[in-house]
Design a protein around this motif. Sequence first.
Motif, short mmCIF file in Angstrom:
data_model
loop_
_atom_site.label_atom_id
_atom_site.label_comp_id
_atom_site.label_asym_id
_atom_site.label_seq_id
_atom_site.Cartn_x
_atom_site.Cartn_y
_atom_site.Cartn_z
N GLN A 6 0.90 -1.17 0.01
CA GLN A 6 -0.01 0.08 -0.03
C GLN A 6 0.82 1.27 0.06
N GLN A 39 0.42 -3.17 4.51
CA GLN A 39 -0.49 -2.98 5.25
C GLN A 39 -0.77 -4.66 5.62
N THR A 91 -3.28 -7.18 8.00
CA THR A 91 -4.47 -7.21 8.70
C THR A 91 -4.80 -8.38 9.18
N ARG A 141 -8.33 -5.80 12.22
CA ARG A 141 -7.33 -4.81 12.90
C ARG A 141 -6.27 -4.53 11.70
N ASN A 142 -5.78 -3.18 11.46
CA ASN A 142 -4.77 -2.97 10.56
C ASN A 142 -3.60 -2.51 11.19
N PHE A 169 0.31 -0.78 9.83
CA PHE A 169 0.78 -0.32 8.71
C PHE A 169 2.30 -0.37 8.87
N GLU A 198 -10.62 0.70 -2.77
CA GLU A 198 -10.53 1.70 -1.80
C GLU A 198 -10.58 3.14 -2.22
N SER A 235 -13.06 0.29 2.24
CA SER A 235 -12.26 -0.81 1.64
C SER A 235 -12.97 -1.71 1.24
N ASP A 279 -13.22 -5.85 0.44
CA ASP A 279 -12.58 -7.01 0.57
C ASP A 279 -13.49 -7.96 -0.30
N GLU A 286 -6.70 1.91 12.89
CA GLU A 286 -6.34 0.37 13.05
C GLU A 286 -7.64 -0.30 12.95
#
Length: 363
Positions: free
Chosen positions: A189, A200, A202, A210-211, A213, A260, A280, A282, A297
């Motif tokens: 990303q 990123q 996850t 939860r993210n 970075f 996104e 985002s 998915d 997050e």
Amino acid sequence: AMDHDRNKTLLLELQRAAGTGNDRCADCGRPDPAWASYKLGIFICLHCSGIHRNLPGITRVKSLRLDFWENDLIEFMKSHGNLCAKAKYEAKVPPYYYIPHSSDSLVLREQWIRAKYEREEFVATRVCQDPCTAGSREGLLWKLGPGRRQFHKRQFLLSAKEGVMKYYGKDSRDPKAVISVGSLNAMFQELKIGHAHGLQITYSTDGQMRNLFVYHESGKEIVDWFNAIRAARYHYLRRAFPNVPEHELIPRITRNFVKEGYMEKTGPKHKEAFRERWFSLDAQERNLMYFKDRLDEFALGQIFIGGRDEGYEVRPRLPMGVHVKKRKPVITLVTPGREFVFLCDNDRTQKEWIDALDGVISQ
């Protein structure tokens, strides 16, 4: 000049010759490559030729149309070609190793090219790494701290054998998080994180995604981490789904969001103020998440996206009886529970979101 023209014609014929693999870039698969490495004997696209230029000891590039080609170089290209190079340099690419496409980030494409020709990681004489050992790694990564303001160096540890990834706080003995490889995902990303090597990560915790970075100064290091995560995931999937064929497992190792970006959303009564949110999508999890900020997050909320036969639909207009002051392109996402209304900045964004959402509803 006649020689020059004849050689150009020969080259272009060679690039289009059936059964050579020369009609697509040897490194990223982009169609109609207009460049070639006359040291490796491969046809490549403009973007990959830029990466090859940084490896002068290993590869040398010329344009098929703009440069002068000597007769001996033409002969060399004739006796080599993309399939021939693939057989040599990609003899042993592990099943979990991510092979980049033309749309992937520069760091992935550059490291793939370096791994193949500079480090010769996949030649036949190399011993293939077992995913369990390949999926074990420890080291420091720069991680975005809370408040989204700065990155801090943190210790990360990945163990395919234990099926976990952990990271540690500044001085802590105990990990800040123990992440199950079963819910782990990673994607590059660069734009979102604002770093060419931005990754990123996850995972799910208490039913929420939860993210994290992260980045590393070294391109090789961050791509090695990415492929180590993939090796650990592959090891996990192989054991969890022993009867699923390989070609079905590979796409599930890691995934990118299909789309996104920012849109504005209103509440369930469609009377609340519109607020800008980062969305985002998915596709694999059929999940549309929205965040206050793109580097948050946790999501503020998520919308499950079922199939058309379950009553899910996306429309480029407002629901009946709903009026909006702002003159912006609209999307209504129809779910059995409620209709979600989003506003886009322009027609192109609206079309991209509708296509992406429709793709999930149709699959």
